[in-house]
Motif scaffolding. Structure first.
Motif, PDB file in Angstrom:
ATOM      1  N   ASN A  97       0.862  -1.184   0.000  1.00  0.00           N
ATOM      2  CA  ASN A  97       0.000   0.000   0.000  1.00  0.00           C
ATOM      3  C   ASN A  97       0.894   1.229   0.000  1.00  0.00           C
ATOM      4  N   ALA A 108     -10.055   0.480   8.091  1.00  0.00           N
ATOM      5  CA  ALA A 108      -9.110  -0.556   7.653  1.00  0.00           C
ATOM      6  C   ALA A 108      -9.808  -1.887   7.388  1.00  0.00           C
ATOM      7  N   LEU A 132      -9.558  -3.756   3.922  1.00  0.00           N
ATOM      8  CA  LEU A 132      -8.959  -5.089   3.907  1.00  0.00           C
ATOM      9  C   LEU A 132      -9.876  -6.091   3.205  1.00  0.00           C
ATOM     10  N   ARG A 133     -11.183  -5.958   3.405  1.00  0.00           N
ATOM     11  CA  ARG A 133     -12.117  -6.829   2.701  1.00  0.00           C
ATOM     12  C   ARG A 133     -12.023  -6.624   1.187  1.00  0.00           C
ATOM     13  N   VAL A 163      -8.716  -8.312   0.045  1.00  0.00           N
ATOM     14  CA  VAL A 163      -8.724  -9.780   0.061  1.00  0.00           C
ATOM     15  C   VAL A 163      -9.735 -10.353  -0.941  1.00  0.00           C
ATOM     16  N   ILE A 179       2.721  -8.724   2.893  1.00  0.00           N
ATOM     17  CA  ILE A 179       2.115  -7.389   2.867  1.00  0.00           C
ATOM     18  C   ILE A 179       3.098  -6.416   3.510  1.00  0.00           C
ATOM     19  N   PHE A 207      -1.080  -0.697   9.014  1.00  0.00           N
ATOM     20  CA  PHE A 207      -2.119  -1.534   8.393  1.00  0.00           C
ATOM     21  C   PHE A 207      -1.600  -2.931   8.103  1.00  0.00           C
ATOM     22  N   ALA A 208      -0.356  -3.035   7.625  1.00  0.00           N
ATOM     23  CA  ALA A 208       0.208  -4.348   7.295  1.00  0.00           C
ATOM     24  C   ALA A 208       0.211  -5.262   8.516  1.00  0.00           C
ATOM     25  N   TYR A 235      -1.719  -4.852  11.239  1.00  0.00           N
ATOM     26  CA  TYR A 235      -3.120  -5.064  11.617  1.00  0.00           C
ATOM     27  C   TYR A 235      -3.751  -6.173  10.777  1.00  0.00           C
ATOM     28  N   ALA A 236      -3.372  -6.222   9.501  1.00  0.00           N
ATOM     29  CA  ALA A 236      -4.007  -7.153   8.567  1.00  0.00           C
ATOM     30  C   ALA A 236      -3.883  -8.608   9.003  1.00  0.00           C
ATOM     31  N   GLN A 256      -6.616  -9.972  11.093  1.00  0.00           N
ATOM     32  CA  GLN A 256      -7.954 -10.028  10.508  1.00  0.00           C
ATOM     33  C   GLN A 256      -8.089 -11.088   9.408  1.00  0.00           C
ATOM     34  N   THR A 257      -6.977 -11.506   8.831  1.00  0.00           N
ATOM     35  CA  THR A 257      -7.005 -12.473   7.736  1.00  0.00           C
ATOM     36  C   THR A 257      -5.766 -13.351   7.787  1.00  0.00           C
TER      37      THR A 257
END
Length: 224
Positions: free
Chosen positions: A27, A81, A85-86, A89, A109, A118-119, A121-122, A125-126
């Motif tokens: 990003n 975020a 992120l959705r 992905v 990432i 964000f990287a 955090y990601a 979440q995934t």
């Protein structure tokens, strides 16, 4: 390179034709992807595909939750975020990987500043990313260190790269001045869990050699 746009996000795919090469999602600001990819080629990095995404609403797309402005004249953070992120992905990744020559070695990432935040955090979440580059990451973000310490990633990362400028914490801003302490504590936290990680301290403030620091982080991820 091939390019496309989804929901206002500009996506540039710098494709590696060698089967089984890894892929890294970055990003970034406009045009930085080209510089990063070309520089890694020149320095002889292992083959990889780079997907650079720009056109971001930084204080929304990169922010994990709402938070007041960090600067007097800054904009507040409106935690979007999860929504971004959705999109990444479910739509960006499938389309970006349509042209790949074969299965991936791994998917990483990376990002600079808020994109570094964000990287990290990601991965909470995934489970689609296994390597993380957090270059001059905004780990001063209120509540983020505590979030890391109290949550588990969706998958255990193979490795995580952290970097920071040695002058970034030298500020009167009470929020931003926590960035080095937080980064070091978070990196140590992962290290103590046996995760392959490093913290690189670079000369200068936040606005010095952002592209060079990004390249260094990506090269480290590729070297593991």
């Amino acid at each position: 390179m091939h390019a496309f746009t989804i929901n206002g996000k500009a996506v540039d795919v710098f494709l590696e034709t060698e089967p089984g090469a890894p892929i890294i999602y970055l990003n970034t600001f406009a045009s930085e992807g080209q510089k990063v990819f070309e520089s890694t080629r020149v320095t002889g990095s292992p083959p990889f595909t780079l997907v650079a995404i720009s056109g971001l609403d930084w204080n929304r797309d990169m922010a994990p939750w709402d938070s007041p402005a960090a600067f007097k004249k800054g904009e507040p953070f409106t935690g979007g975020a999860g929504d971004y992120l959705r999109l990444l992905v479910e739509e960006i990744i499938p389309r970006a990987e349509r042209e790949l020559a074969g299965p991936l070695a791994w998917r990483g990432i990376a990002g600079y500043s808020l994109a570094g935040l964000f990287a990290l955090y990601a991965i909470y979440q995934t489970d689609v990313f296994s390597r993380v580059g957090c270059m001059s990451g905004s780990l001063w973000f209120p509540g983020f260190k505590e979030y890391i310490f109290s949550h588990e990633p969706k998958r255990r990362p193979d490795c995580i790269y952290f970097s920071l400028g040695d002058k970034e914490a030298k500020t009167r801003n009470p929020i931003l001045k926590t960035v080095q302490e937080n980064t070091e504590k978070i990196q140590t936290f992962y290290q103590n869990k046996g995760i392959d990680t490093v913290f690189q301290l670079n000369p200068g403030n936040h606005f010095v050699q952002g592209i060079e620091r990004t390249i260094a982080g990506i090269q480290w991820l590729l070297s593991r």
